[in-house]
Design an enzyme around this catalytic site. Sequence first.
Site, PDB file in Angstrom:
ATOM      1  N   LYS A 192       0.819  -1.125  -0.099  1.00 26.55           N
ATOM      2  CA  LYS A 192      -0.149   0.038   0.023  1.00 26.55           C
ATOM      3  C   LYS A 192       1.088   1.351  -0.057  1.00 26.55           C
ATOM      4  O   LYS A 192       1.889   1.088   0.652  1.00 26.55           O
ATOM      5  CB  LYS A 192      -1.110   0.140   1.068  1.00 26.55           C
ATOM      6  N   LYS A 230       1.895  -9.370  -1.812  1.00 23.42           N
ATOM      7  CA  LYS A 230       1.401  -9.229  -3.220  1.00 23.42           C
ATOM      8  C   LYS A 230       1.199  -7.814  -3.572  1.00 23.42           C
ATOM      9  O   LYS A 230       0.872  -6.932  -2.626  1.00 23.42           O
ATOM     10  CB  LYS A 230      -0.119  -9.928  -3.231  1.00 23.42           C
ATOM     11  N   ASP A 251      -1.411  -5.056  -5.466  1.00 25.44           N
ATOM     12  CA  ASP A 251      -2.757  -4.947  -5.230  1.00 25.44           C
ATOM     13  C   ASP A 251      -3.544  -5.046  -6.833  1.00 25.44           C
ATOM     14  O   ASP A 251      -2.631  -5.442  -7.624  1.00 25.44           O
ATOM     15  CB  ASP A 251      -2.913  -3.634  -4.711  1.00 25.44           C
ATOM     16  N   GLU A 252      -4.708  -5.219  -6.839  1.00 22.72           N
ATOM     17  CA  GLU A 252      -5.439  -5.617  -7.821  1.00 22.72           C
ATOM     18  C   GLU A 252      -5.378  -4.536  -9.025  1.00 22.72           C
ATOM     19  O   GLU A 252      -5.463  -5.199 -10.129  1.00 22.72           O
ATOM     20  CB  GLU A 252      -6.958  -5.874  -7.716  1.00 22.72           C
ATOM     21  N   HIS A 255      -7.299 -13.184  -7.244  1.00 18.72           N
ATOM     22  CA  HIS A 255      -7.924 -12.061  -6.775  1.00 18.72           C
ATOM     23  C   HIS A 255      -9.386 -11.698  -7.518  1.00 18.72           C
ATOM     24  O   HIS A 255      -9.350 -11.787  -8.746  1.00 18.72           O
ATOM     25  CB  HIS A 255      -7.049 -10.666  -6.942  1.00 18.72           C
ATOM     26  N   LYS A 298     -13.736  -5.227   5.639  1.00 17.67           N
ATOM     27  CA  LYS A 298     -14.407  -3.998   4.957  1.00 17.67           C
ATOM     28  C   LYS A 298     -15.306  -4.711   3.911  1.00 17.67           C
ATOM     29  O   LYS A 298     -15.996  -3.823   3.496  1.00 17.67           O
ATOM     30  CB  LYS A 298     -13.187  -3.102   4.511  1.00 17.67           C
TER      31      LYS A 298
END
Lengths: 425, 425
Positions: free
Chosen positions: A151, A177, A179-180, A269, A309
């Site tokens: 992030k 990993k 992120d998408e 994902h 979330k």
Amino acid sequence: MVDYIDLDYIPDDNDLIVMYYVEKSEDCKDFQNACTEIAKESSIGTWTDIVTMSAEIANRLKPSIFYIDEPNGITKIAYNKDLFELNNISQILSAIAGNIYGMKALDNLRLLDITFPKDFIDMYKGPKFGTEGIRQLTKVRKRPLLGTIVKPKVGLNEIEHANVCGEAWLGGLDIVKDDENLTSMVFNKFKKRIEETFKVRNKIEEKTGEKKIYMPNITAPIELMKKRANFVIDYGGEYIMVDIITVGYSALQELRTYLDNKNIVIHAHRAMHAALTRNKKHGMTMLSIAKLMRLIGMDQLHTGTIVGKMEGDKQEVLEINEMLTKNSIEDNNLTMLSQEWDHIKPTLPVASGGLSPLHIPKLIDLLGIDMVYQFGGGCHGHPNGTLAGASAIRQAVNAIIDGFTLEERAKTNSELKAALKKWKK
Amino acid sequence: MVDYIDLDYIPDDNDLIVMYYVEKSEDCKDFQNACTEIAKESSIGTWTDIVTMSAEIANRLKPSIFYIDEPNGITKIAYNKDLFELNNISQILSAIAGNIYGMKALDNLRLLDITFPKDFIDMYKGPKFGTEGIRQLTKVRKRPLLGTIVKPKVGLNEIEHANVCGEAWLGGLDIVKDDENLTSMVFNKFKKRIEETFKVRNKIEEKTGEKKIYMPNITAPIELMKKRANFVIDYGGEYIMVDIITVGYSALQELRTYLDNKNIVIHAHRAMHAALTRNKKHGMTMLSIAKLMRLIGMDQLHTGTIVGKMEGDKQEVLEINEMLTKNSIEDNNLTMLSQEWDHIKPTLPVASGGLSPLHIPKLIDLLGIDMVYQFGGGCHGHPNGTLAGASAIRQAVNAIIDGFTLEERAKTNSELKAALKKWKK
């Protein structure tokens, strides 16, 4: 007129079975009629009688609506396997999950589950690794695999990205990993990111003596995905990650075939799944998508956190994980059909999205240790940064595995203590 | 804290713009907050503040929520183009149509439209043929293209299939297509069907002096799709058909690239779209899917009939067709964003699903003649069979183009007369 309803029909090994939730529209006279429209449009029928239809074809190929539970809006339809190209997921979906969603005869339609008979299962390889293969590769045995997502999702350059990975691994996480939405950006090119990140990975492995995993997101048009996968392999990677829904089934099947003789784990994902799965009356369930992913051969798949979330209630997530990991599933007539997986290995479920170390006791209680748990903000949001955040996560998991509460261990683990302080409500 | 709302922001050529319909959940304090959660999760943010986020990254990459219409539940967000890999549709969707659908902060979320700035448009080829290329190829100029779908959807063997095609062409139709669930079946193998059908096609072309089109469904894992496309080309085919939604974006982009130096039209069938598009509060619009298809380069696309068996209201279908065929689109702040298509050719809209000759006056009135109209049951359901059904369709279209009513022409056209009798309500 061909009659599609046959409540005495007993499906056999020649039938693919689909369970739907159905809401008829005002255009449609009753529930039975709505089920018939579904059976027709998904197989051999159309809106009017036609001269090119023979009794022979109808008898040989018409699906049988063999179960109707009108109060719950549920029907089960048995489709003769000859209606399908067995190893072509796109074709299968174009039939049982195609035009029927748009028919004026229905207000809502949800594909709940599919039973694939043995002839289908035999055509697929399933996951190459499965849970056991992943345990062997990572050498992590008695606890869940722990990961983070770099992030911010996008924004770091290649060197910054690699350094964040390094801190996460050093702090005690097994996996980092992408992120998408991170693939190859102007400020963070795929190849340079791979180079820099594996340089750091190799150092940290040497330093810690632990196996460390990087899961680069190769999502792209298929030929580019293959090139990216090969590039990862050339740099010593053991995993690739792909956004399964936005990539689509045709490329996913090809990717699995292409990677079969390469020693690489596929992490799936599910970004965008909720466009299809979230409305409980329409679309298709995450369970049915997950089943297709195990069949095609995704080794790891995001299936929900219950506590994070993202939406996904407890029963739903537990059922998906059960379906992904067991060899034999029983029909419950409401949410799951039976399935025999035969030679197909399990897919390891991944919980990811809004998780912090505080969730770990609940996660392990609800979902167990044969899991990947991923913490994005819950790692890099630690007041002392990524290294401390990763340490806090590993400390929290060690606490629970060793039979302690987080609060007990926080007394001697300062990183965990700071994490509890930040995120405790 | 990064502030994503900036109502004074004026988007420029560096921004991709997305318009969403948003319904917040009880978890979320107000509409502005819901919009902020969308902007964050689709770009650089996460659920907690993180130490790895810098002010420099936030300033450079944060999207701007520049339009909020709370009474209509609409927001527009401008995303810096650097958030995207420009020629990777899967990555673009993983960002702007990914995790956000599953957030607990929202009850519903619908992607309404996307404006692609010039830098994106420049990366795509769009349709190879476009309306003008298809008019040249088919030599049909002053009327809509007319087609049928072989029915039953599946069940005929290769010879029977070819013979049904032959009758449809002989009766006066330009196009015959496979249905969405017909690929290569045990009773009707792809290669043999192609061989038999093109044999018949060539005979009918010679007999009638008209160009006749066959659109074989090549839907499959991508490598098999390529082989099937090549097989079609080898037999003299000019078209292939693909189920765009069940195939997915990664393979579609590759297919378009692969076919670029081959002289073949791509017909896009949208089976399964309604799982994503039908609920007016959630998922994404058919307009946004259609825009992606023009960008990638589908030459023909099913967009709705208004009058047939499938949902899709008049305004929606008209707007989709306008977006597919015009060079410049204006923002209406509710359903469509602006778009400049530059070098991208139009995609020819296809109306298909539950149509009979009786619908033709209404279809031409509503949708015009730059269209493909397809009649499945409305051809093979003719009391005298496919040949008569095809004749009735061509007669009906000729009537309207020549300025007559169907009833007037039915006096001398017996096939049309019988069709009117069967389907008149």
